[in-house]
Write an enzyme that holds these catalytic residues in place. Sequence first.
Site, PDB file in Angstrom:
ATOM      1  CG  ASP A 192      20.051  10.676  34.676  1.00 23.86           C
ATOM      2  OD1 ASP A 192      21.207  11.202  34.349  1.00 23.86           O
ATOM      3  OD2 ASP A 192      19.212  10.834  35.192  1.00 23.86           O
ATOM      4  CD  GLN A 200      18.663  16.819  39.239  1.00 26.52           C
ATOM      5  OE1 GLN A 200      18.914  16.881  37.936  1.00 26.52           O
ATOM      6  NE2 GLN A 200      19.446  16.481  40.294  1.00 26.52           N
ATOM      7  CE  LYS A 209      22.187  16.859  35.826  1.00 25.51           C
ATOM      8  NZ  LYS A 209      21.249  15.912  36.418  1.00 25.51           N
TER       9      LYS A 209
END
Length: 283
Positions: free
Chosen positions: A120, A97, A53
């Site tokens: 997200d 994450q 990412k």
Amino acid sequence: VSARVLDGKALAARVRAEVAAQVTALAARGVVPGLAVVLVGDDPASQIYVRNKGKAAVDAGIRAVDHHYPASVTQAELLDLVVRLNADPSIHGILVQLPLPAHVDALAVQDAVAPTKDVDGFHPENLGLLAQGRPRYISATPRGCMRLLRESGARLAGAHAVVVGRSNIVGKPMAMLLTNESATVELCHSRTADLAGEVARADVVVAAVGKAGLVRGAWIKPGAVVIDVGINRGADGKLHGDVDYAAAAERAAAITPVPGGVGPMTIACLLENTLESAKRFVT
Ligand code: NDP
């Protein structure tokens, strides 16, 4: 293989190039999108995801700032970091994450992320907006799946869609997105009585379970479109999806491979979300 293979890698490359062009235009107006990437612990898979990412962000001209903490980090330390990132005007997107260590309340950390920086799309406010059909940030994986479905040419309005897996980050938002596109959606999970029977009626199948080959090829209705979110590392060291690919590809009209399907699209859509956040800062 008779199915059309939906090439997520190629589509992601197109999306990423488009993001990069828009980032360049935005930077010329004085705003460089900033993405904070928070990683806790040494989980090898998480480290790979975070590295990919971060690299994709930098390739697109986005400033990626890593915050790597040992697994012993306290919840208070993580919440403190999130508060600082929320207040930092150079940061437009915050990515925490998952999974977080067991002693950390992951939902509390997600709740603490400013909804306007929640690229997200995990914050309850953003999930709520999506449920109401007026999304702000769509979680990257479901967003990528929708993009792949669009690419497949599948007609969603009136289609019978079966989503296997009801997680907050994939299955549920996927069901909401398909509902918003007027599909008739069935959300299946580990307690579903007859999974084979449900999948067999589906024009669109989205598998997000985390069990290699759980969705058998023989279950797939001929002509269905199959999106495989699963990433499972097999004993052979290779990555496998949640769908028995070879057999399913004999029956489906279109199918995503693993790897090279949903995975690359997740990263591309995260970049899109970060770009969209930064655009809001331009007057
Ligand atoms: P979760 O573990 O959070 O959820 C799995 C879901 O599958 C649950 O709802 C569970 O049901 C359901 N399930 C488990 N076993 C069965 C079964 N035998 N029959 C029917 N349903 C079952 O997983 P995630 O949603 O986070 O991830 C799913 C997969 O997608 C994983 O392989 C993950 O690695 C991958 N993934 C890939 C991404 C990408 O970018 N390509 C991004 C995110 C995830 P119940 O709720 O009843 O327990």
